[in-house]
Write a protein that holds these residues in place. Sequence first.
Motif, PDB file in Angstrom:
ATOM      1  N   UNK A  13       0.826  -1.206   0.000  1.00 52.92           N
ATOM      2  CA  UNK A  13       0.000   0.000   0.000  1.00 52.92           C
ATOM      3  C   UNK A  13       0.860   1.255   0.000  1.00 52.92           C
ATOM      4  N   UNK A  14       1.957   1.240   0.783  1.00 59.18           N
ATOM      5  CA  UNK A  14       2.871   2.390   0.809  1.00 59.18           C
ATOM      6  C   UNK A  14       3.526   2.591  -0.560  1.00 59.18           C
ATOM      7  N   UNK A  19       3.827   5.632  -5.722  1.00 60.27           N
ATOM      8  CA  UNK A  19       3.667   5.647  -7.175  1.00 60.27           C
ATOM      9  C   UNK A  19       2.576   6.648  -7.559  1.00 60.27           C
ATOM     10  N   UNK A  20       1.492   6.676  -6.811  1.00 61.52           N
ATOM     11  CA  UNK A  20       0.404   7.617  -7.074  1.00 61.52           C
ATOM     12  C   UNK A  20       0.865   9.052  -6.968  1.00 61.52           C
ATOM     13  N   UNK A  25       2.438  14.141  -9.815  1.00 67.87           N
ATOM     14  CA  UNK A  25       3.395  15.204 -10.099  1.00 67.87           C
ATOM     15  C   UNK A  25       3.844  15.191 -11.559  1.00 67.87           C
ATOM     16  N   UNK A  26       3.986  14.002 -12.135  1.00 69.69           N
ATOM     17  CA  UNK A  26       4.487  13.904 -13.498  1.00 69.69           C
ATOM     18  C   UNK A  26       3.813  12.716 -14.214  1.00 69.69           C
ATOM     19  N   UNK A  27       2.607  12.922 -14.755  1.00 69.73           N
ATOM     20  CA  UNK A  27       1.880  11.817 -15.391  1.00 69.73           C
ATOM     21  C   UNK A  27       2.533  11.290 -16.670  1.00 69.73           C
TER      22      UNK A  27
END
Length: 123
Positions: A13-14, A19-20, A25-27
Amino acid sequence: MSNITKKDIETFGKVLAEIGIALEENPSILLDVLISTNKSAKPKEDKEEVGDKAKTLNIFDEFKDKKKSEIESELSSFNKEELKFIIKSFSLGNTKLNSVPKLAEFIADQVSKRTKDVFINQE
């Protein structure tokens, strides 16, 4: 599933949360990864096109007075996709054959058994 513990799920989960955040920030990171994996994937084989010669061929008129061996030799000039197109367009029946010589033999056999296209006047 029995080897996964609660701690493993918390850790995962962390990782997903990080990653999310990185993607927010940078898709373009994810887009770059997807594009690079698509380029490295094996390209799909292009199916051979059905030529005009196969589309305009009328097998019943063309092969009416020919022997089965002559029909097979003329049909061997077509590729596999063209022969399958001929079988389908003249309603010669279903076949699981996949090689050019076998398809040509199948068509020649069907044409030599028939004297005319029985579906010609069907709407």
